[in-house]
Write a protein that holds these residues in place. Structure first.
Motif, short mmCIF file in Angstrom:
data_model
loop_
_atom_site.label_atom_id
_atom_site.label_comp_id
_atom_site.label_asym_id
_atom_site.label_seq_id
_atom_site.Cartn_x
_atom_site.Cartn_y
_atom_site.Cartn_z
N ILE A 237 36.34 41.94 44.86
CA ILE A 237 37.46 41.20 44.27
C ILE A 237 38.33 42.19 43.51
O ILE A 237 37.80 43.08 42.83
CB ILE A 237 36.95 40.07 43.34
CG1 ILE A 237 36.47 38.89 44.20
CG2 ILE A 237 38.01 39.62 42.36
CD1 ILE A 237 35.78 37.82 43.42
N VAL A 238 39.63 42.03 43.63
CA VAL A 238 40.55 42.82 42.81
C VAL A 238 41.32 41.84 41.94
O VAL A 238 41.86 40.84 42.43
CB VAL A 238 41.52 43.65 43.68
CG1 VAL A 238 42.51 44.41 42.81
CG2 VAL A 238 40.73 44.61 44.56
N THR A 243 41.73 45.67 38.22
CA THR A 243 40.29 45.86 38.06
C THR A 243 39.56 45.50 39.37
O THR A 243 39.85 44.47 39.98
CB THR A 243 39.74 44.95 36.95
OG1 THR A 243 40.51 45.18 35.77
CG2 THR A 243 38.27 45.22 36.67
N VAL A 244 38.65 46.38 39.78
CA VAL A 244 37.89 46.15 41.02
C VAL A 244 36.52 45.59 40.63
O VAL A 244 35.80 46.17 39.83
CB VAL A 244 37.74 47.47 41.80
CG1 VAL A 244 36.84 47.26 43.02
CG2 VAL A 244 39.11 47.98 42.23
N ALA A 256 30.32 37.35 39.00
CA ALA A 256 30.82 38.74 38.99
C ALA A 256 32.11 38.85 38.17
O ALA A 256 32.29 39.79 37.39
CB ALA A 256 31.05 39.21 40.42
N ILE A 257 32.98 37.85 38.32
CA ILE A 257 34.25 37.87 37.58
C ILE A 257 33.97 37.75 36.09
O ILE A 257 34.57 38.42 35.26
CB ILE A 257 35.16 36.69 38.03
CG1 ILE A 257 35.53 36.82 39.50
CG2 ILE A 257 36.42 36.65 37.19
CD1 ILE A 257 36.13 35.54 40.07
N ARG A 258 33.04 36.86 35.75
CA ARG A 258 32.71 36.68 34.33
C ARG A 258 32.11 37.95 33.75
O ARG A 258 32.42 38.34 32.63
CB ARG A 258 31.72 35.53 34.16
CG ARG A 258 32.37 34.18 34.24
CD ARG A 258 31.31 33.12 34.13
NE ARG A 258 31.89 31.82 33.80
CZ ARG A 258 31.16 30.71 33.74
NH1 ARG A 258 29.87 30.75 33.97
NH2 ARG A 258 31.73 29.57 33.44
N ALA A 259 31.23 38.58 34.53
CA ALA A 259 30.60 39.81 34.05
C ALA A 259 31.65 40.90 33.81
O ALA A 259 31.46 41.79 33.00
CB ALA A 259 29.54 40.29 35.04
N ALA A 260 32.78 40.77 34.53
CA ALA A 260 33.86 41.75 34.35
C ALA A 260 34.73 41.41 33.14
O ALA A 260 35.72 42.08 32.88
CB ALA A 260 34.70 41.82 35.62
N GLY A 310 35.63 41.61 53.06
CA GLY A 310 36.44 42.75 52.62
C GLY A 310 36.90 42.60 51.18
O GLY A 310 36.12 42.33 50.28
N VAL A 311 38.23 42.69 51.00
CA VAL A 311 38.79 42.69 49.65
C VAL A 311 39.62 41.43 49.45
O VAL A 311 40.44 41.07 50.28
CB VAL A 311 39.69 43.94 49.43
CG1 VAL A 311 40.35 43.89 48.06
CG2 VAL A 311 38.85 45.21 49.59
N LEU A 312 39.37 40.74 48.33
CA LEU A 312 40.13 39.52 47.99
C LEU A 312 40.83 39.75 46.67
O LEU A 312 40.21 40.04 45.66
CB LEU A 312 39.18 38.32 47.87
CG LEU A 312 39.84 36.96 47.67
CD1 LEU A 312 40.55 36.51 48.95
CD2 LEU A 312 38.81 35.91 47.26
N LYS A 313 42.17 39.64 46.68
CA LYS A 313 42.92 39.82 45.44
C LYS A 313 43.16 38.46 44.80
O LYS A 313 43.78 37.58 45.41
CB LYS A 313 44.25 40.52 45.72
CG LYS A 313 44.98 40.88 44.45
CD LYS A 313 46.07 41.90 44.65
CE LYS A 313 46.61 42.32 43.28
NZ LYS A 313 47.93 42.92 43.35
N LEU A 314 42.63 38.28 43.57
CA LEU A 314 42.74 37.00 42.88
C LEU A 314 43.88 37.01 41.88
O LEU A 314 44.23 38.03 41.31
CB LEU A 314 41.43 36.67 42.15
CG LEU A 314 40.21 36.38 43.01
CD1 LEU A 314 39.02 36.02 42.14
CD2 LEU A 314 40.48 35.26 44.02
N ASP A 315 44.44 35.83 41.65
CA ASP A 315 45.51 35.66 40.67
C ASP A 315 44.89 35.40 39.30
O ASP A 315 45.06 34.35 38.70
CB ASP A 315 46.40 34.48 41.12
CG ASP A 315 47.68 34.40 40.32
OD1 ASP A 315 47.99 35.38 39.61
OD2 ASP A 315 48.36 33.37 40.40
N LEU A 316 44.12 36.36 38.83
CA LEU A 316 43.41 36.23 37.55
C LEU A 316 43.62 37.49 36.73
O LEU A 316 43.65 38.57 37.30
CB LEU A 316 41.91 36.07 37.76
CG LEU A 316 41.36 34.71 38.14
CD1 LEU A 316 39.87 34.81 38.40
CD2 LEU A 316 41.62 33.68 37.05
#
Lengths: 316, 163
Positions: A237-238, A243-244, A256-260, A310-316
């Protein structure tokens, strides 16, 4: 992102049993005479002592805000939440319950409304029928159950909306059987379809209503549809700030997002409530939720269950 | 600056998003918070983010201004009850915005004002009151640490210590 809802410590004011291992629980506020308003189709989050959260549709009358009514089916094969509520909750007990949220609203429309419920899926449909009945709008409610003696809330239903709009279908009464393919084969002009029930029922109705136009079919699932059995693969996730965030195969995108370090609200963590919904900007998501409409799947993402390649770019 | 105010309400919530509950008296623990509150228990929305939030205060004068429609915010016309603003203490006659870095007494306790509170969109969504964020800008109260703990009750005087 799903918005937070105030959590109230409600008191169990009444409990009674319904056919089909269902227990109806009435909840009142300890200090306030009126609870927050709700529309038919709404559900509340019930917070369990172990930190889990379960969603239950409000099946009472939206005009009676002195209480919320939920119906809990004891599922011994489920994730344990309903069994806990069924077995442990007694009159006078305190239950933390969120203000209502609605992912299953009745659409403003002039045409006829077709309501389909399977078993315990009657709960949101009952609230809808109460309101349609009061408004004098044309509707037909088809209630499917294994038998009359196993159909929860049947008496309430008959008392609340009367026989005129109610069609009952019991597996053990041949003369009541209804072929849903035939029922939905022709869409009456301007009609809207709403349905809720167990997995097999959901899949069957989805299949035979495929030819109805977008925006005319509405549903609420208790759990996401049976998923493909392919093993989850790691992906990346980007975030908007670059941030990757790698998501290992054994971990959800949400964790994973929360841990970031991103504060993201979540509730069911099972892909049905929509609380953790967010947008995505680029990439190929693998949607595994039961919330997003087909339209929303082009730009929204439910990180508690959905994945990506692959890679997913989130609007976060 | 000479002033004297008093404490009108005490509210706590056991965890993030829970309704606030009014208390007739509260136990303040130095360096920690109000017994039973989310920031004492570490269960608040912002508990994972280190900051001073042992006790938060807001002026009843702000709530009265909001109820009177001041300032005018397009689409926003609501009043905010003391149990809804999610600060712990509601005060009257206390110039909270002027106290950053200073100490003051609430009953038998001593608080030190760490920073002005900043409103969050979260409360707007929680209460279903769009526009509230703007309504609270620059007047959403004070975040304090507890230097000397003790028991406080509504009606307790609030007085300055550092001039």
């Amino acid at each position: 992102m799903g918005s937070p809802r105030i959590i109230m410590k409600l008191i169990v004011a009444g409990i009674h049993d319904e056919p089909g291992d269902v227990r109806v629980i009435e909840l009142k506020h300890q200090r306030k005479p009126l609870l927050p308003t709700f529309e038919p189709g709404s559900h509340v989050d019930v917070h369990l002592p172990d930190g889990k959260v379960r969603q239950y549709s409000l099946c009472g009358d939206p005009e009676d805000l002195s209480r919320y009514t939920i119906a809990v089916k004891r599922e011994s094969s489920g994730r344990g939440g309903s069994a806990w509520i069924y077995d442990q909750v007694t009159p006078g007990a305190e239950l933390p319950v969120s203000a209502p949220r609605n992912h299953f609203p009745l659409k403003e429309s002039g045409g006829p409304v077709l309501l389909l419920a399977g078993g315990i899926g009657i709960t949101p449909i009952l609230a809808m029928a109460r309101v349609l009945c009061r408004q004098g709008k044309p509707f037909e409610l088809h209630y499917f159950a294994r038998s009359r003696s196993l159909a929860p809330l049947l008496r309430t239903l008959e008392e609340s909306i009367g026989a005129k709009s109610l069609r009952l279908h019991f597996d053990d009464q041949v003369d009541t059987l209804q072929d849903i393919e035939g029922l939905l084969s022709t869409r009456p002009s301007g009609a809207q379809l709403y349905y809720c029930g167990p997995l097999g029922f959901m899949a069957a109705v989805a299949r035979v209503s495929e030819h109805w136009p977008d925006g005319t079919v509405h549903f609420e699932a208790f759990q996401p549809p049976v998923q493909d059995d392919t093993a989850p693969e790691p992906f990346t996730i980007v975030l908007r700030n670059g941030t990757v965030v790698p998501v290992p195969a054994d971990r959800s995108a949400l964790s994973a997002i929360r841990a970031a370090g991103v504060l993201l609200m979540a509730s069911c963590e099972n892909g049905v409530c929509g609380t953790c919904e967010c947008g995505y900007l680029e990439g190929q998501p693998i949607h595994r939720d039961a919330v997003l409409s087909n339209d929303a799947r082009s730009h929204r993402f439910i990180p508690c269950v959905s994945r990506a390649t692959g890679v997913l770019k989130l609007d976060l | 600056m000479t002033w004297q105010g008093n404490l009108l309400h005490i509210h706590i919530a056991p965890a993030a998003s829970y309704e606030m509950e009014e208390l007739a008296e509260a136990q303040l623990i130095a360096g920690r918070g109000i017994v039973g509150d989310r920031y004492y228990l570490g269960t608040g929305t912002y508990s994972p983010k280190p900051d001073v939030r042992e006790v938060t205060l807001i002026e009843i004068e702000v709530l009265e201004a909001i109820a009177n429609g001041e300032p005018k915010i397009p689409g926003f016309k609501r009043s905010l009850a003391p149990e809804d603003h999610r600060r712990n203490l509601t005060t009257r006659g206390v110039p909270l915005n002027h106290l950053t870095g200073k100490r003051f007494r609430v009953g038998e306790t001593i608080l030190r004002a760490a920073r002005m509170n900043f409103p969050c969109k979260y409360i707007e969504e929680l209460l279903g009151m769009p526009g509230l964020y703007e309504g609270l800008l620059n007047r959403s109260g004070l975040n304090c640490s507890i230097e000397v703990g003790g028991v406080i009750r509504p009606g307790d005087p609030i007085v300055p210590m550092d001039e």
